[in-house]
Motif scaffolding. Structure first.
Motif, PDB file in Angstrom:
ATOM      1  N   UNK A 105      -1.908  -2.140 -15.454  1.00 28.45           N
ATOM      2  CA  UNK A 105      -1.341  -2.570 -14.180  1.00 28.45           C
ATOM      3  C   UNK A 105       0.163  -2.334 -14.180  1.00 28.45           C
ATOM      4  N   UNK A 106       0.741  -2.417 -12.984  1.00 28.21           N
ATOM      5  CA  UNK A 106       2.183  -2.523 -12.832  1.00 28.21           C
ATOM      6  C   UNK A 106       2.458  -3.916 -12.296  1.00 28.21           C
ATOM      7  N   UNK A 107       3.427  -4.577 -12.885  1.00 29.36           N
ATOM      8  CA  UNK A 107       3.799  -5.928 -12.456  1.00 29.36           C
ATOM      9  C   UNK A 107       5.127  -5.857 -11.737  1.00 29.36           C
ATOM     10  N   UNK A 121      -5.407   2.572  -7.284  1.00 27.97           N
ATOM     11  CA  UNK A 121      -6.610   2.966  -6.550  1.00 27.97           C
ATOM     12  C   UNK A 121      -6.524   4.472  -6.360  1.00 27.97           C
ATOM     13  N   UNK A 122      -7.388   5.163  -7.088  1.00 24.51           N
ATOM     14  CA  UNK A 122      -7.322   6.623  -7.122  1.00 24.51           C
ATOM     15  C   UNK A 122      -7.529   7.247  -5.750  1.00 24.51           C
ATOM     16  N   UNK A 123      -8.465   6.713  -4.980  1.00 23.66           N
ATOM     17  CA  UNK A 123      -8.776   7.255  -3.656  1.00 23.66           C
ATOM     18  C   UNK A 123      -7.536   7.283  -2.762  1.00 23.66           C
ATOM     19  N   UNK A 124      -6.701   6.275  -2.882  1.00 21.16           N
ATOM     20  CA  UNK A 124      -5.495   6.177  -2.060  1.00 21.16           C
ATOM     21  C   UNK A 124      -4.265   6.726  -2.774  1.00 21.16           C
ATOM     22  N   UNK A 125      -4.391   6.975  -4.075  1.00 22.54           N
ATOM     23  CA  UNK A 125      -3.267   7.423  -4.903  1.00 22.54           C
ATOM     24  C   UNK A 125      -2.084   6.469  -4.757  1.00 22.54           C
ATOM     25  N   UNK A 126      -2.406   5.178  -4.793  1.00 22.23           N
ATOM     26  CA  UNK A 126      -1.402   4.129  -4.644  1.00 22.23           C
ATOM     27  C   UNK A 126      -1.722   2.979  -5.583  1.00 22.23           C
ATOM     28  N   UNK A 127      -0.699   2.216  -5.899  1.00 23.57           N
ATOM     29  CA  UNK A 127      -0.848   0.962  -6.638  1.00 23.57           C
ATOM     30  C   UNK A 127      -1.015  -0.131  -5.595  1.00 23.57           C
ATOM     31  N   UNK A 128      -2.135  -0.850  -5.630  1.00 24.56           N
ATOM     32  CA  UNK A 128      -2.496  -1.825  -4.607  1.00 24.56           C
ATOM     33  C   UNK A 128      -2.419  -3.227  -5.202  1.00 24.56           C
ATOM     34  N   UNK A 129      -1.905  -4.145  -4.408  1.00 17.87           N
ATOM     35  CA  UNK A 129      -1.749  -5.545  -4.801  1.00 17.87           C
ATOM     36  C   UNK A 129      -3.121  -6.118  -5.186  1.00 17.87           C
ATOM     37  N   UNK A 130      -3.216  -6.722  -6.370  1.00 16.57           N
ATOM     38  CA  UNK A 130      -4.514  -7.188  -6.872  1.00 16.57           C
ATOM     39  C   UNK A 130      -5.124  -8.277  -6.007  1.00 16.57           C
ATOM     40  N   UNK A 131      -4.343  -9.080  -5.332  1.00 16.72           N
ATOM     41  CA  UNK A 131      -4.915 -10.119  -4.461  1.00 16.72           C
ATOM     42  C   UNK A 131      -5.704  -9.489  -3.316  1.00 16.72           C
ATOM     43  N   UNK A 132      -5.240  -8.373  -2.831  1.00 21.37           N
ATOM     44  CA  UNK A 132      -5.948  -7.653  -1.776  1.00 21.37           C
ATOM     45  C   UNK A 132      -7.261  -7.121  -2.320  1.00 21.37           C
ATOM     46  N   UNK A 148      -1.847  -0.042   4.245  1.00 22.18           N
ATOM     47  CA  UNK A 148      -0.830   0.434   3.316  1.00 22.18           C
ATOM     48  C   UNK A 148       0.315  -0.547   3.124  1.00 22.18           C
ATOM     49  N   UNK A 149       0.308  -1.657   3.864  1.00 23.59           N
ATOM     50  CA  UNK A 149       1.348  -2.664   3.686  1.00 23.59           C
ATOM     51  C   UNK A 149       1.211  -3.402   2.366  1.00 23.59           C
ATOM     52  N   UNK A 150       0.122  -3.234   1.658  1.00 19.89           N
ATOM     53  CA  UNK A 150      -0.088  -3.949   0.406  1.00 19.89           C
ATOM     54  C   UNK A 150      -0.023  -3.045  -0.816  1.00 19.89           C
ATOM     55  N   UNK A 151       0.756  -1.989  -0.714  1.00 22.64           N
ATOM     56  CA  UNK A 151       0.982  -1.119  -1.853  1.00 22.64           C
ATOM     57  C   UNK A 151       2.350  -1.430  -2.453  1.00 22.64           C
ATOM     58  N   UNK A 152       2.544  -0.986  -3.661  1.00 22.89           N
ATOM     59  CA  UNK A 152       3.818  -1.208  -4.346  1.00 22.89           C
ATOM     60  C   UNK A 152       4.980  -0.592  -3.574  1.00 22.89           C
ATOM     61  N   UNK A 153       4.796   0.627  -3.103  1.00 26.04           N
ATOM     62  CA  UNK A 153       5.860   1.286  -2.342  1.00 26.04           C
ATOM     63  C   UNK A 153       6.190   0.573  -1.047  1.00 26.04           C
ATOM     64  N   UNK A 154       5.170   0.019  -0.401  1.00 28.18           N
ATOM     65  CA  UNK A 154       5.417  -0.629   0.890  1.00 28.18           C
ATOM     66  C   UNK A 154       6.186  -1.937   0.754  1.00 28.18           C
ATOM     67  N   UNK A 155       5.914  -2.702  -0.300  1.00 29.55           N
ATOM     68  CA  UNK A 155       6.642  -3.973  -0.462  1.00 29.55           C
ATOM     69  C   UNK A 155       8.121  -3.706  -0.763  1.00 29.55           C
TER      70      UNK A 155
END
Length: 172
Positions: A105-107, A121-132, A148-155
């Motif tokens: 994970x990334x914290x 999440x490989x399908x989205x090629x993004x790091x997704x918030x685990x709560x989601x 996409x509001x719950x990705x690392x880049x978006x926050x």
């Protein structure tokens, strides 16, 4: 075929040693189970370097970093070392994004949004918030799971927009 909604942590801690299903789904999205630690490091390092480069570009575009002012403590600073990306934005505080190799994970730690954990999440090629991810029930994804509001880049983009009005362009 039945679909399962798991987090990567639950897949790695299979206490019953039961066979894993053929396809793992993270709220209807395929979880990236890295084949080895090296693959995890490649994806995580690439993400952290991408964020570092994007934030450094924003700082260079919006702050006069060339002057040798005695007030250097007010300039934002970006540092990446040993799997830890530190973003300092005085007087607002320090953001930290670090690799958690055992969990793959990334914290994230932020003075605005607090701590968060992200899984790839490989399908989205993004790091997704685990709560989601954990909100899914295995049958349908939670409405926010496709957001996409719950990705690392978006926050990060959201918080820099709040503080400085900057538009960060980073896919993470």
């Amino acid at each position: 075929m039945q679909q399962y909604c798991y987090t990567t942590a639950s897949l790695r801690s299979n206490e019953n040693n039961t066979p894993a299903p053929d396809n793992y789904f993270m709220c209807n999205q395929i979880i990236r189970l890295f084949q080895n630690v090296g693959q995890y490091h490649d994806v995580a390092d690439d993400t952290l370097h991408t964020i570092q480069d994007a934030v450094e570009d924003l700082i260079e575009d919006n702050f006069d970093t060339d002057t040798n002012s005695s007030d250097d403590d007010t300039l934002p600073e970006v540092n990446y070392a040993s799997g830890v990306l530190t973003l300092s934005f005085p007087p607002h505080g320090t953001w930290v994004i670090n690799k958690q190799t055992p969990n793959q994970q990334l914290w994230w730690s932020s003075p605005i949004s607090g701590p968060r954990r992200y899984e790839y999440v490989e399908e989205r090629e993004r790091w997704v918030y685990t709560r989601v991810i954990e909100e899914g029930d295995g049958k349908e994804s939670a409405p926010v799971a496709e957001n996409d509001d719950d990705t690392l880049g978006s926050i990060l983009t959201e918080e820099l927009k709040i503080l400085y009005g900057w538009d960060l362009d980073v896919d993470a």
